[in-house]
Enzyme design. Structure first.
Site, PDB file in Angstrom:
ATOM      1  N   LYS A  77       0.868  -1.193   0.000  1.00 45.56           N
ATOM      2  CA  LYS A  77       0.000   0.000   0.000  1.00 45.56           C
ATOM      3  C   LYS A  77       0.897   1.233   0.000  1.00 45.56           C
ATOM      4  O   LYS A  77       1.806   1.350   0.824  1.00 45.56           O
ATOM      5  CB  LYS A  77      -0.871   0.027   1.256  1.00 45.56           C
TER       6      LYS A  77
HETATM    7  C1  E4P Z   1      -7.554   1.772   4.246  1.00 50.40           C
HETATM    8  O1  E4P Z   1      -6.645   1.485   3.516  1.00 50.40           O
HETATM    9  C2  E4P Z   1      -7.390   2.284   5.604  1.00 50.40           C
HETATM   10  O2  E4P Z   1      -6.670   1.300   6.331  1.00 50.40           O
HETATM   11  C3  E4P Z   1      -8.651   2.492   6.378  1.00 50.40           C
HETATM   12  O3  E4P Z   1      -9.749   1.816   5.846  1.00 50.40           O
HETATM   13  C4  E4P Z   1      -8.904   3.839   6.918  1.00 50.40           C
HETATM   14  O4  E4P Z   1     -10.036   3.762   7.740  1.00 50.40           O
HETATM   15  P1  E4P Z   1     -10.398   4.832   8.870  1.00 50.40           P
HETATM   16  O5  E4P Z   1     -10.888   6.063   8.194  1.00 50.40           O
HETATM   17  O6  E4P Z   1     -11.458   4.158   9.686  1.00 50.40           O
HETATM   18  O7  E4P Z   1      -9.136   5.050   9.656  1.00 50.40           O
END
Ligand code: E4P
Length: 223
Positions: free
Chosen positions: A86
């Site tokens: 990522k």
């Molecule tokens: C996605 O890649 C992130 O890990 C995540 O879904 C962010 O979520 P949040 O807004 O609940 O922190």
């Protein structure tokens, strides 16, 4: 639709892996920090729980393209097949994505908040883009519309990039993303539970149990 769990807690991952049609796990630096543990060992443990065939998306903590590439190569060796690095969208991230594509290391471009960001990530070679639904809804209430436009755009240009909607706080958001045709969602264990919960379902199951026990006691089809 693919279902991923967003988290770093081993008990929650075991729970989701056991009970739900789980296609993989996504983490990010915030989620791993919350675990206050050896982060490398933690992602190895996650891989052990879900096995080699499910996806694992691990976020880089590097800033420069060359360092992101090195970290991705290291993590790919650790995680094996079905690994996705990522990378938050930014210039260095796009540069790293182009290099990683030429090395056949799959990229999930994350921290996506607009369709133009998603499109350029796809053109750079990302395999997945991760738009943050709830974080958008918190400011303008348009998270699921953004997901729908990204899906539409990828179809329009026939791109080999999939939409992994992320950041959820409600089942309604999940449902709207599903209706928009997004390829996958990544949600917490709590959202997995919420997806299957309904008071009418509970009442219906109780009714079946009461009727059966009233007539047949503890007997089952197995004896
Ligand atoms: C996605 O890649 C992130 O890990 C995540 O879904 C962010 O979520 P949040 O807004 O609940 O922190």
């Amino acid at each position: 639709m693919k279902y991923m769990m967003d988290g770093g807690n081993l008990e929650e991952i075991k729970y989701c892996n056991e009970f739900f049609p789980l296609d993989g796990v996504t983490t990010n630096p915030t989620l791993l920090s919350k675990e206050k543990t050896d982060f490398l060992q933690r992602i190895r443990d996650i891989r052990d729980i879900i096995g080699p065939d499910k996806m694992i998306h691990v976020q880089t903590v590097q800033k420069k393209a060359e360092d992101i590439v090195e970290e991705a190569k290291f993590l790919k060796k650790e995680m094996g097949a079905n690994f996705f690095i990522k990378i938050p969208i930014c210039e260095e991230g796009l540069k790293a994505t182009k290099i990683l594509k030429s090395m056949n290391i799959d990229v999930t471009m994350t921290a996506i908040f607009t369709p133009p960001q998603a499109l350029i990530a796809a053109m750079a070679g990302a395999k997945w883009v991760a738009p943050y639904v709830n974080r958008l809804d918190n400011i303008v209430g348009e998270g699921t519309r953004v997901v729908a436009e990204i899906v539409e755009q990828f179809k329009m240009y026939n791109l080999d990039c999939k939409v992994l909607a992320a950041s959820f706080k409600s089942v309604e958001q999940v449902h709207k993303c599903a209706l928009a045709g997004c390829d996958a969602i990544t949600v917490s264990a709590d959202i997995f539970k919420a997806i299957i919960s309904h008071s009418m379902t509970d009442a219906t199951i109780q009714g079946f149990d009461a009727d059966w026990h009233g007539q047949y006691g503890d007997r089952t089809f197995l004896g």
